[in-house]
Enzyme design. Structure first.
Site, mmCIF file in Angstrom:
data_model
loop_
_atom_site.group_PDB
_atom_site.id
_atom_site.type_symbol
_atom_site.label_atom_id
_atom_site.label_comp_id
_atom_site.label_asym_id
_atom_site.label_seq_id
_atom_site.Cartn_x
_atom_site.Cartn_y
_atom_site.Cartn_z
ATOM 1 N N THR A 184 10.471 29.426 11.724
ATOM 2 C CA THR A 184 9.896 29.580 12.933
ATOM 3 C C THR A 184 8.864 30.858 12.644
ATOM 4 O O THR A 184 9.179 31.626 11.896
ATOM 5 C CB THR A 184 10.824 30.056 13.909
ATOM 6 O OG1 THR A 184 11.477 28.952 14.463
ATOM 7 C CG2 THR A 184 9.928 30.639 15.148
ATOM 8 N N VAL A 213 16.410 23.997 24.050
ATOM 9 C CA VAL A 213 15.475 24.774 23.728
ATOM 10 C C VAL A 213 16.203 26.311 23.263
ATOM 11 O O VAL A 213 17.049 26.662 23.719
ATOM 12 C CB VAL A 213 14.707 25.323 25.074
ATOM 13 C CG1 VAL A 213 13.621 26.524 24.990
ATOM 14 C CG2 VAL A 213 13.615 23.870 25.580
ATOM 15 N N GLY A 238 18.875 30.529 17.783
ATOM 16 C CA GLY A 238 18.380 30.715 18.927
ATOM 17 C C GLY A 238 19.148 31.278 19.886
ATOM 18 O O GLY A 238 19.225 32.196 20.687
HETATM 19 C C1 SD4 Z 1 15.476 28.064 17.643
HETATM 20 N N1 SD4 Z 1 14.719 30.516 16.579
HETATM 21 O O1 SD4 Z 1 14.926 27.189 18.145
HETATM 22 C C2 SD4 Z 1 14.463 28.981 16.460
HETATM 23 C C3 SD4 Z 1 14.878 28.209 15.117
HETATM 24 C C4 SD4 Z 1 14.026 28.985 14.106
HETATM 25 O O2 SD4 Z 1 12.858 28.243 12.442
HETATM 26 O O3 SD4 Z 1 13.950 30.076 13.900
HETATM 27 N N2 SD4 Z 1 13.688 27.871 13.406
HETATM 28 O O4 SD4 Z 1 16.449 28.394 17.820
#
Ligand code: SD4
Length: 321
Positions: A184, A213, A238
């Site tokens: 991300t 989400v 997340g």
């Molecule tokens: C999530 N924080 O959807 C994001 C995942 C993440 O690279 O960092 N992916 O939980």
């Protein structure tokens, strides 16, 4: 004393009592002086994204414009399997994207579970600037994107499709982010006026449940900025960031006088307190304060971030394990 004056006075006193602790607890904020050098930081080793954002700042664009342009490099990159085009799909084979932005005035916009639109950070900016709302989700967000001239496209690349088909053979639903499986992009930019703004964009967990989400588009979790203090972004699992409202926590800890590094470490410690032992998931934080001091920390070693100012450098963050 007349009754009305009394009521006004006592209301003022009560309000004063409510508001005052915030200021007494806050570190005294000194205004930035002198020449402020534009600065960009972002999660992971996305050197092209940080370079593009720094160039935008040096060309006189706002921090938000720079952040949205910077993260778009990864949204458009079909080989990044956790952002934009080429992002790993949900377990039904659909790519769905999440993003948010926040500006120096404390305004923000977010889009959740959007299909077929790759530049979701720009879409979140449009939500902030062109609607009276903060969040649009799913089809509503997609329809708004089309109205705004965004182009609908298939975001599932051949490679992501093949990987998903391989996964389908076992369809083992393990929403655990290992060290490799997360890219991300969360970005914070500070322009020559010292204003901090940022963006966070992701396709979320690979093979997630449809509609799931994470933290990335949630203001306070994946991203938070208070232009008096600084900003923070998150990457990793997340659900754990959401439970501790990680980015907001970091900014508040900085307000109380912690350095960005100390604040990131404390936010990771909050997660570790709730998950005793060595967790099998990764969470990483990156923070910048108003003075341009940067901190970063993760649960597991391996988290890197970009720091672009005179140089565009990859820096390895410290970690709890
Ligand atoms: C999530 N924080 O959807 C994001 C995942 C993440 O690279 O960092 N992916 O939980």
């Amino acid at each position: 004393m007349k009754r009305r004056t009394f009521i006004e006075k006592s209301t003022a006193t009560t309000l004063g009592a409510l508001i005052a602790p915030r200021f007494f607890n806050s570190k005294k904020i000194s205004p930035l002086k002198g020449n402020i050098q534009p600065l960009v930081v972002c999660t992971w080793s996305f050197d092209k994204a940080s370079a593009a954002a720094l160039k935008a700042l040096n060309d006189g664009k706002t921090s938000l414009e720079a952040a949205v342009e910077g993260v778009a490099i990864e949204e458009n990159n079909p080989y990044n399997t956790t952002v934009g085009l080429g992002g790993a799909p949900d377990r039904e084979g659909t790519v769905s994207l999440d993003a948010c932005v926040m500006n120096h005035l404390g305004n923000c916009g977010a889009v959740l579970a959007v299909e077929n639109i790759k530049n979701v950070a720009a879409l979140a900016q449009a939500v902030m600037e062109k609607t009276p709302h903060v969040i649009l989700t799913g089809n509503g967000a997609k329809n708004f994107a089309l109205e705004q001239g965004f182009v609908a496209e298939n975001l599932l690349t051949e490679e992501s499709k093949l990987n998903w088909e391989k996964w389908l053979k076992t369809a083992n639903y393990q929403p655990v982010i290992n060290i490799e499986n997360h890219d991300t992009i969360g970005m914070l930019c500070r322009d020559k006026d010292g204003n901090i703004e940022g963006a966070c964009t992701t396709s979320g967990l690979a093979y997630k449940m449809k509609g799931r989400v994470g933290d990335s588009p949630i203001i306070g979790s994946g991203l938070f900025i208070d232009n008096q203090i600084g900003g923070a972004v998150a990457t990793g699992m997340g659900e754990e960031v959401l439970k501790t409202v990680g980015s907001f926590l970091i900014v508040e800890l900085m307000r109380q006088g912690k350095t960005p590094q100390e604040a990131c470490e404390e936010a990771v410690a909050r997660i570790l307190e709730k998950n005793p032992g060595k967790p099998n998931f990764q969470v990483a934080y990156l923070a910048m304060n108003k003075q341009g001091t940067v901190g970063a920390y993760s649960i597991h070693s391996g988290f890197t971030y970009m720091h672009a100012q005179e140089e565009n450098k990859i820096i390895k963050a410290d970690a709890a394990f």
